[in-house]
Design an enzyme around this catalytic site. Sequence first.
Site, mmCIF file in Angstrom:
data_model
loop_
_atom_site.group_PDB
_atom_site.id
_atom_site.type_symbol
_atom_site.label_atom_id
_atom_site.label_comp_id
_atom_site.label_asym_id
_atom_site.label_seq_id
_atom_site.Cartn_x
_atom_site.Cartn_y
_atom_site.Cartn_z
ATOM 1 N N ASN A 24 -9.099 3.363 -0.813
ATOM 2 C CA ASN A 24 -9.515 4.432 0.097
ATOM 3 C C ASN A 24 -8.693 5.710 -0.030
ATOM 4 O OD1 ASN A 24 -11.726 3.071 1.179
ATOM 5 N ND2 ASN A 24 -10.429 1.988 2.642
ATOM 6 N N HIS A 40 0.816 -1.223 0.000
ATOM 7 C CA HIS A 40 0.000 0.000 0.000
ATOM 8 C C HIS A 40 0.849 1.274 0.000
ATOM 9 C CE1 HIS A 40 -4.207 0.753 -0.099
ATOM 10 N NE2 HIS A 40 -4.429 1.018 1.172
ATOM 11 N N ASN A 59 -6.572 6.485 4.387
ATOM 12 C CA ASN A 59 -7.986 6.828 4.256
ATOM 13 C C ASN A 59 -8.264 8.325 4.301
ATOM 14 O OD1 ASN A 59 -8.145 4.077 4.272
ATOM 15 N ND2 ASN A 59 -9.448 3.935 6.066
ATOM 16 N N ASP A 80 -0.783 2.095 -5.361
ATOM 17 C CA ASP A 80 -0.834 0.659 -5.601
ATOM 18 C C ASP A 80 -2.139 0.332 -6.319
ATOM 19 O OD1 ASP A 80 -1.923 1.473 -2.949
ATOM 20 O OD2 ASP A 80 -2.573 -0.617 -2.838
#
Length: 178
Positions: A119, A28, A74, A98
Amino acid sequence: MEQHYDVKNIKAIIGLGNPGSQYYRHRHSIGFRVLDELAQEYGATWRTAENMDYALIRVNDQEIFLIKPTTYMNSSGKVLPWLQKKGIKADQILVVHDELEKKFGEVLLKFGGSHKGHNGLKSIMNMIGADFWRLRFGIGRPEEREEVPNYVLTDFSKDQESQLPLLIAKAIGIIFNK
């Protein structure tokens, strides 16, 4: 209207990831890794501002902000007001992230589109809409859908990690039309 990518139109590159050394090698956080390599290549110094680390690089006669949100994935969109105050518009932004929908090793540019459950992209889109550039860094997808949250928050495999320097260089080449 089809958009044509030209780095001369880019004023900010946002790399998505999670802050903290414990997350740096996670799938991520590949956006952070690409930006760190860019900063190193151009001799930039990272500075801290509200919600982000940022650096300024000069490519030919063009200044480009490198942005790493420090809000966790997020809430990545919280960096946008800072860029907007500098007069930077959505279509002058490139987000490096990613991408589950692409197999590991695929690196592709895209303008607009949906967040597909990412997100970090969702947070950015909530602030500026979908009309920005993305550099999609393929990480592959686990076999089971319920494995996705754990998958993106784990390190690349040893074999994948060994390939990252070349893939990050490929990503930088795509960013700068090389």
